[in-house]
Design a protein around this motif. Structure first.
Motif, PDB file in Angstrom:
ATOM      1  N   ASP A 148      -0.565  10.279  12.511  1.00  0.00           N
ATOM      2  CA  ASP A 148      -0.511   8.821  12.390  1.00  0.00           C
ATOM      3  C   ASP A 148      -0.523   8.414  10.918  1.00  0.00           C
ATOM      4  N   VAL A 149      -1.378   9.068  10.152  1.00  0.00           N
ATOM      5  CA  VAL A 149      -1.477   8.764   8.728  1.00  0.00           C
ATOM      6  C   VAL A 149      -0.176   9.132   8.025  1.00  0.00           C
TER       7      VAL A 149
ATOM      8  N   VAL B 222       2.479   6.523   8.692  1.00  0.00           N
ATOM      9  CA  VAL B 222       2.257   5.294   7.931  1.00  0.00           C
ATOM     10  C   VAL B 222       2.672   5.493   6.471  1.00  0.00           C
ATOM     11  N   LEU B 223       2.344   6.624   5.893  1.00  0.00           N
ATOM     12  CA  LEU B 223       2.697   6.881   4.498  1.00  0.00           C
ATOM     13  C   LEU B 223       4.211   6.934   4.302  1.00  0.00           C
TER      14      LEU B 223
ATOM     15  N   TYR C 126       5.582   3.440   4.573  1.00  0.00           N
ATOM     16  CA  TYR C 126       5.286   2.696   3.348  1.00  0.00           C
ATOM     17  C   TYR C 126       6.294   3.058   2.251  1.00  0.00           C
TER      18      TYR C 126
ATOM     19  N   LEU D 207      -3.571   2.542  -0.356  1.00  0.00           N
ATOM     20  CA  LEU D 207      -3.077   2.178   0.966  1.00  0.00           C
ATOM     21  C   LEU D 207      -4.114   2.658   1.958  1.00  0.00           C
TER      22      LEU D 207
ATOM     23  N   VAL E 224      -5.271   3.177   5.671  1.00  0.00           N
ATOM     24  CA  VAL E 224      -4.742   3.313   7.024  1.00  0.00           C
ATOM     25  C   VAL E 224      -5.914   3.154   7.994  1.00  0.00           C
TER      26      VAL E 224
ATOM     27  N   THR F 156      -6.989   3.256  11.493  1.00  0.00           N
ATOM     28  CA  THR F 156      -6.679   3.693  12.854  1.00  0.00           C
ATOM     29  C   THR F 156      -7.948   4.201  13.512  1.00  0.00           C
TER      30      THR F 156
ATOM     31  N   TRP G  10      -6.776   0.679  15.321  1.00  0.00           N
ATOM     32  CA  TRP G  10      -6.934  -0.683  14.827  1.00  0.00           C
ATOM     33  C   TRP G  10      -8.196  -1.358  15.376  1.00  0.00           C
TER      34      TRP G  10
ATOM     35  N   PRO H 248     -11.510   1.191  13.509  1.00  0.00           N
ATOM     36  CA  PRO H 248     -11.005   2.088  12.470  1.00  0.00           C
ATOM     37  C   PRO H 248     -12.024   3.107  11.948  1.00  0.00           C
TER      38      PRO H 248
END
Length: 81
Positions: free
Chosen positions: A3-4, A7-8, A11, A59, A61, A63, A65, A68
């Motif tokens: 997941d991370v 997201v990276l 981005y 940044l 992240v 998760t 949501w 977290p």
């Protein structure tokens, strides 16, 4: 973890004008030494802090949501500080 990474990558794709680098503490700091208190307070408060400050942007992240993980870990809270 994936997941991370997702997201990276997202981005980086959304900011093509930037040269984007990512720093993961787990790849930069020996977590076994940290867990066994092999780094003293001075190291955390000077060396590591200075390295984080030179990054310039963060940044975060969050998760999942609704609950977290980074906000539950003192280590993450310290890095955000």
């Amino acid at each position: 973890f994936m997941d991370v990474v997702h997201v990276l990558l997202e981005y980086a794709d959304q900011h093509p004008e930037k040269k984007v680098y990512f720093w993961f503490d787990v790849f930069s700091i020996n977590q076994h030494k940290a867990a066994n208190r092999r780094y003293n307070y001075k190291w955390w408060n000077t060396t590591l802090r200075e390295r984080i400050e030179t990054i310039g942007e963060m940044l975060l992240v969050l998760t999942p949501w609704h609950d977290p993980e980074p906000l539950k870990r003192s280590w993450c809270l310290w890095e955000m500080h």
